[in-house]
Design an enzyme around this catalytic site. Structure first.
Site, PDB file in Angstrom:
ATOM      1  N   HIS A   7      51.230  54.253 -17.359  1.00 33.99           N
ATOM      2  CA  HIS A   7      51.493  54.973 -16.108  1.00 33.99           C
ATOM      3  C   HIS A   7      50.698  56.275 -16.061  1.00 33.99           C
ATOM      4  O   HIS A   7      50.956  57.195 -16.831  1.00 33.99           O
ATOM      5  CB  HIS A   7      52.998  55.254 -16.028  1.00 33.99           C
ATOM      6  CG  HIS A   7      53.436  55.938 -14.788  1.00 33.99           C
ATOM      7  ND1 HIS A   7      54.005  57.193 -14.798  1.00 33.99           N
ATOM      8  CD2 HIS A   7      53.408  55.550 -13.490  1.00 33.99           C
ATOM      9  CE1 HIS A   7      54.314  57.544 -13.579  1.00 33.99           C
ATOM     10  NE2 HIS A   7      53.965  56.562 -12.758  1.00 33.99           N
ATOM     11  N   ARG A   8      49.703  56.307 -15.186  1.00 34.36           N
ATOM     12  CA  ARG A   8      48.749  57.424 -15.116  1.00 34.36           C
ATOM     13  C   ARG A   8      48.026  57.575 -16.454  1.00 34.36           C
ATOM     14  O   ARG A   8      47.676  58.686 -16.870  1.00 34.36           O
ATOM     15  CB  ARG A   8      49.434  58.731 -14.710  1.00 34.36           C
ATOM     16  CG  ARG A   8      50.266  58.616 -13.429  1.00 34.36           C
ATOM     17  CD  ARG A   8      50.962  59.920 -13.053  1.00 34.36           C
ATOM     18  NE  ARG A   8      52.085  59.652 -12.174  1.00 34.36           N
ATOM     19  CZ  ARG A   8      53.009  60.540 -11.837  1.00 34.36           C
ATOM     20  NH1 ARG A   8      52.941  61.776 -12.314  1.00 34.36           N
ATOM     21  NH2 ARG A   8      54.009  60.211 -11.035  1.00 34.36           N
ATOM     22  N   GLU A  34      47.841  52.276 -14.673  1.00 36.11           N
ATOM     23  CA  GLU A  34      48.334  52.593 -13.331  1.00 36.11           C
ATOM     24  C   GLU A  34      47.726  53.919 -12.961  1.00 36.11           C
ATOM     25  O   GLU A  34      47.816  54.885 -13.718  1.00 36.11           O
ATOM     26  CB  GLU A  34      49.856  52.669 -13.300  1.00 36.11           C
ATOM     27  CG  GLU A  34      50.453  52.832 -11.902  1.00 36.11           C
ATOM     28  CD  GLU A  34      50.559  54.275 -11.423  1.00 36.11           C
ATOM     29  OE1 GLU A  34      50.791  54.490 -10.219  1.00 36.11           O
ATOM     30  OE2 GLU A  34      50.395  55.196 -12.244  1.00 36.11           O
ATOM     31  N   ASP A  36      46.488  56.684  -9.440  1.00 36.57           N
ATOM     32  CA  ASP A  36      46.773  57.084  -8.065  1.00 36.57           C
ATOM     33  C   ASP A  36      45.485  57.587  -7.435  1.00 36.57           C
ATOM     34  O   ASP A  36      44.738  58.339  -8.069  1.00 36.57           O
ATOM     35  CB  ASP A  36      47.803  58.212  -8.039  1.00 36.57           C
ATOM     36  CG  ASP A  36      49.042  57.876  -8.849  1.00 36.57           C
ATOM     37  OD1 ASP A  36      49.928  57.214  -8.306  1.00 36.57           O
ATOM     38  OD2 ASP A  36      49.106  58.265 -10.036  1.00 36.57           O
ATOM     39  N   HIS A  49      47.611  62.220  -8.705  1.00 40.50           N
ATOM     40  CA  HIS A  49      48.897  61.770  -8.162  1.00 40.50           C
ATOM     41  C   HIS A  49      49.375  62.626  -7.001  1.00 40.50           C
ATOM     42  O   HIS A  49      49.690  62.123  -5.924  1.00 40.50           O
ATOM     43  CB  HIS A  49      49.964  61.762  -9.259  1.00 40.50           C
ATOM     44  CG  HIS A  49      51.322  61.367  -8.761  1.00 40.50           C
ATOM     45  ND1 HIS A  49      52.240  62.300  -8.289  1.00 40.50           N
ATOM     46  CD2 HIS A  49      51.910  60.158  -8.632  1.00 40.50           C
ATOM     47  CE1 HIS A  49      53.324  61.670  -7.900  1.00 40.50           C
ATOM     48  NE2 HIS A  49      53.163  60.366  -8.098  1.00 40.50           N
ATOM     49  N   GLU A 109      47.455  52.774  -7.073  1.00 40.14           N
ATOM     50  CA  GLU A 109      48.424  53.181  -6.054  1.00 40.14           C
ATOM     51  C   GLU A 109      47.715  53.995  -4.984  1.00 40.14           C
ATOM     52  O   GLU A 109      47.098  55.032  -5.276  1.00 40.14           O
ATOM     53  CB  GLU A 109      49.564  54.002  -6.648  1.00 40.14           C
ATOM     54  CG  GLU A 109      50.571  54.398  -5.571  1.00 40.14           C
ATOM     55  CD  GLU A 109      51.735  55.236  -6.073  1.00 40.14           C
ATOM     56  OE1 GLU A 109      52.400  55.882  -5.216  1.00 40.14           O
ATOM     57  OE2 GLU A 109      51.995  55.254  -7.293  1.00 40.14           O
ATOM     58  N   LYS A 111      47.823  56.589  -2.417  1.00 40.30           N
ATOM     59  CA  LYS A 111      48.715  57.719  -2.139  1.00 40.30           C
ATOM     60  C   LYS A 111      48.526  58.174  -0.687  1.00 40.30           C
ATOM     61  O   LYS A 111      47.995  59.249  -0.411  1.00 40.30           O
ATOM     62  CB  LYS A 111      48.430  58.865  -3.111  1.00 40.30           C
ATOM     63  CG  LYS A 111      48.750  58.551  -4.559  1.00 40.30           C
ATOM     64  CD  LYS A 111      50.236  58.408  -4.803  1.00 40.30           C
ATOM     65  CE  LYS A 111      50.940  59.740  -4.622  1.00 40.30           C
ATOM     66  NZ  LYS A 111      52.386  59.614  -4.961  1.00 40.30           N
ATOM     67  N   ASP A 229      55.034  55.783 -19.493  1.00 42.22           N
ATOM     68  CA  ASP A 229      54.220  56.940 -19.897  1.00 42.22           C
ATOM     69  C   ASP A 229      53.848  56.872 -21.375  1.00 42.22           C
ATOM     70  O   ASP A 229      53.004  57.635 -21.830  1.00 42.22           O
ATOM     71  CB  ASP A 229      55.004  58.244 -19.667  1.00 42.22           C
ATOM     72  CG  ASP A 229      55.333  58.495 -18.208  1.00 42.22           C
ATOM     73  OD1 ASP A 229      54.587  58.006 -17.332  1.00 42.22           O
ATOM     74  OD2 ASP A 229      56.349  59.179 -17.936  1.00 42.22           O
TER      75      ASP A 229
END
Length: 242
Positions: A7-8, A34, A36, A49, A109, A111, A229
């Site tokens: 995640h990120r 993942e 953004d 993000h 993702e 945004k 994370d």
């Protein structure tokens, strides 16, 4: 096998949404990333993000109000600067160049819930196609109108609605907007929802799963994937079930 998406990147231990974080996720054995994306003032696709620069960089103001050159001048290593020094906000082009050298999956993702960023879908999809990464990319968003637009212009790409609250039969809703997966908050993803969705042919990838007991439960029940994370912890847990 339950796939593990960083995640990120490895954002629990490295600066989120930076190449340092992505490289660490690969080293840790994650199956995918993942990220953004937003647009700079001059229309470049950047990986960050928040709509504002303030939390993760030493810049201030909205991403949309800064040019790429200005965005590149900021230090994106917060809060891990003491450990890793200075690092930049990457562009999607920089990430794709790196992805060509490995086989990681990538969830992008969009945004565009606060600011619509007209044309962002076309730009992102155009880049995916030019790099021939269609088989490795998933598009997700809390803006489900944007996902429907993506399905219309790029039916070959997998899309997945993000959501935080309980939906009744979310696999039916996802099918209705042309999605192949659902990305619920882990709080809105009890086991029976996960199992029912998978039985209906829908992939389920909850976010953001940092509790190791919950990670283990998702692996045990055969959840499609989850976002964390701490991908290194998740990979080690998964090895117990091989």
């Amino acid at each position: 096998m339950t796939l593990i998406f960083a995640h990120r990147g490895s954002s629990g231990t490295h600066p989120e949404n930076t190449m340092i974080s992505f490289q660490e996720a690969k080293r840790a054995g994650a199956d995918g990333l993942e990220i953004d994306v937003q647009l700079s003032r001059d229309g470049e696709i950047v990986i960050i993000h928040d709509e504002k620069l303030d939390r993760t960089t030493n810049g201030t103001g909205y991403v949309k109000d800064s040019t790429l050159q200005e965005i590149k001048s900021y230090n994106a290593s917060h809060p891990f600067g003491k450990h890793y020094g200075r690092t930049e906000i990457p562009t999607l082009i920089e990430l794709f160049d790196w992805l060509l050298g490995n086989d990681l999956l990538c969830n992008i993702e969009l945004k565009n819930g606060v600011f619509p960023y007209p044309g962002m879908e076309e730009k992102v999809i155009g880049l995916i196609r030019s790099y021939r990464l269609e088989e490795r990319i998933i598009l997700s968003s809390f803006n489900h109108y944007s996902l429907v637009h993506c399905v219309r212009i790029a039916p070959e790409l997998e899309t997945a609605p993000l959501y935080r609250d309980g939906l009744y039969m979310p696999w039916v809703y996802a099918q209705s907007i042309g999605a192949k997966a659902i990305h619920p908050s882990i709080k809105a993803a009890p086991d029976y929802i996960i199992n029912s969705a998978i039985r209906a042919g829908m992939k389920v990838r909850p976010f953001t799963v940092n509790n190791e007991n919950r990670m283990e439960e998702l692996i045990r029940i055969g959840c499609s994937a989850f976002f964390t994370d701490f991908p290194e912890n998740a990979v080690k847990l998964r090895q117990k079930y091989k």
